[in-house]
Motif scaffolding. Structure first.
Motif, PDB file in Angstrom:
ATOM      1  N   THR A   1       0.862  -1.175   0.000  1.00 30.07           N
ATOM      2  CA  THR A   1       0.000   0.000   0.000  1.00 30.07           C
ATOM      3  C   THR A   1       0.899   1.225   0.000  1.00 30.07           C
TER       4      THR A   1
ATOM      5  N   TYR B   1      -3.034   3.671  -2.840  1.00 31.41           N
ATOM      6  CA  TYR B   1      -3.318   2.501  -3.659  1.00 31.41           C
ATOM      7  C   TYR B   1      -2.783   1.254  -2.982  1.00 31.41           C
TER       8      TYR B   1
ATOM      9  N   LEU C   1      -1.533  -2.250  -3.999  1.00 37.65           N
ATOM     10  CA  LEU C   1      -1.058  -2.939  -5.192  1.00 37.65           C
ATOM     11  C   LEU C   1      -0.645  -4.365  -4.824  1.00 37.65           C
TER      12      LEU C   1
ATOM     13  N   MET D   1       0.638  -8.424  -9.086  1.00 40.55           N
ATOM     14  CA  MET D   1       0.596  -7.381 -10.118  1.00 40.55           C
ATOM     15  C   MET D   1       1.946  -6.679 -10.233  1.00 40.55           C
ATOM     16  N   LEU D   2       2.533  -6.329  -9.098  1.00 41.20           N
ATOM     17  CA  LEU D   2       3.844  -5.673  -9.120  1.00 41.20           C
ATOM     18  C   LEU D   2       4.882  -6.567  -9.792  1.00 41.20           C
TER      19      LEU D   2
ATOM     20  N   LEU E   1       0.651   2.846 -11.805  1.00 38.36           N
ATOM     21  CA  LEU E   1       0.047   1.524 -11.584  1.00 38.36           C
ATOM     22  C   LEU E   1      -1.222   1.639 -10.751  1.00 38.36           C
ATOM     23  N   GLY E   2      -1.200   2.508  -9.754  1.00 39.20           N
ATOM     24  CA  GLY E   2      -2.395   2.717  -8.937  1.00 39.20           C
ATOM     25  C   GLY E   2      -3.534   3.305  -9.742  1.00 39.20           C
TER      26      GLY E   2
ATOM     27  N   GLU F   1      -4.010   3.209 -12.946  1.00 38.85           N
ATOM     28  CA  GLU F   1      -4.416   2.342 -14.055  1.00 38.85           C
ATOM     29  C   GLU F   1      -4.567   0.879 -13.637  1.00 38.85           C
ATOM     30  N   LYS F   2      -4.729   0.654 -12.345  1.00 41.97           N
ATOM     31  CA  LYS F   2      -4.730  -0.707 -11.800  1.00 41.97           C
ATOM     32  C   LYS F   2      -5.693  -1.639 -12.536  1.00 41.97           C
ATOM     33  N   GLU F   3      -6.936  -1.233 -12.695  1.00 36.67           N
ATOM     34  CA  GLU F   3      -7.944  -2.113 -13.300  1.00 36.67           C
ATOM     35  C   GLU F   3      -7.621  -2.411 -14.764  1.00 36.67           C
TER      36      GLU F   3
ATOM     37  N   ARG G   1      -4.720  -2.151 -16.408  1.00 39.97           N
ATOM     38  CA  ARG G   1      -3.476  -2.920 -16.559  1.00 39.97           C
ATOM     39  C   ARG G   1      -3.676  -4.377 -16.150  1.00 39.97           C
ATOM     40  N   TRP G   2      -4.435  -4.593 -15.082  1.00 40.74           N
ATOM     41  CA  TRP G   2      -4.681  -5.971 -14.637  1.00 40.74           C
ATOM     42  C   TRP G   2      -5.503  -6.717 -15.685  1.00 40.74           C
TER      43      TRP G   2
END
Length: 119
Positions: free
Chosen positions: A19, A28, A30, A34-35, A95-96, A98-100, A102-103
């Protein structure tokens, strides 16, 4: 994107989530998986978009260590011993944000290539 500065980085007790809270009030959570699969390392990203690798089998990966690199990034060591990506504050913020998407892109790539999140 304006420069953002982290206020706090916290690894969850189970070592599966990082976090990060920023000075602009955003925060965020993460996932380690994902990382790991979106690591900014050359091993994952390659030296061009054509060389980028889709990394499978990391559903159970955990974070072993987070260490500062100067004033601009952290190096994350994962339990599979991957540690070559330098996660800049800007990249973590991105990344935070665009998290959804990118995942979803990662999951779509796995499906297209017949790969799985599980080992």
């Amino acid at each position: 994107m304006a420069d953002v500065w982290p206020k706090e980085l916290r690894v969850s007790p189970d070592r599966k989530v990082l976090t990060i809270s920023f000075d602009n009030g955003e925060a965020y959570a993460l996932p380690a998986e994902m990382l790991r699969v979106l690591s900014p390392s050359a091993e994952v990203q390659g030296h061009s978009p054509e060389q980028r690798v889709t990394v499978p089998g990391k559903i159970d990966v955990t974070i072993l260590k987070v260490e500062p690199i100067g004033n601009y990034a952290v190096r994350i060591t994962f339990d599979d011993m991957h540690d070559t990506g330098l996660f800049s504050w800007t990249y973590l913020h991105q990344l935070g944000l665009e998290k959804e998407s990118r995942w979803r892109g990662y999951l779509d790539e796995l499906a297209e290539k017949g790969l799985r999140r599980e080992r």
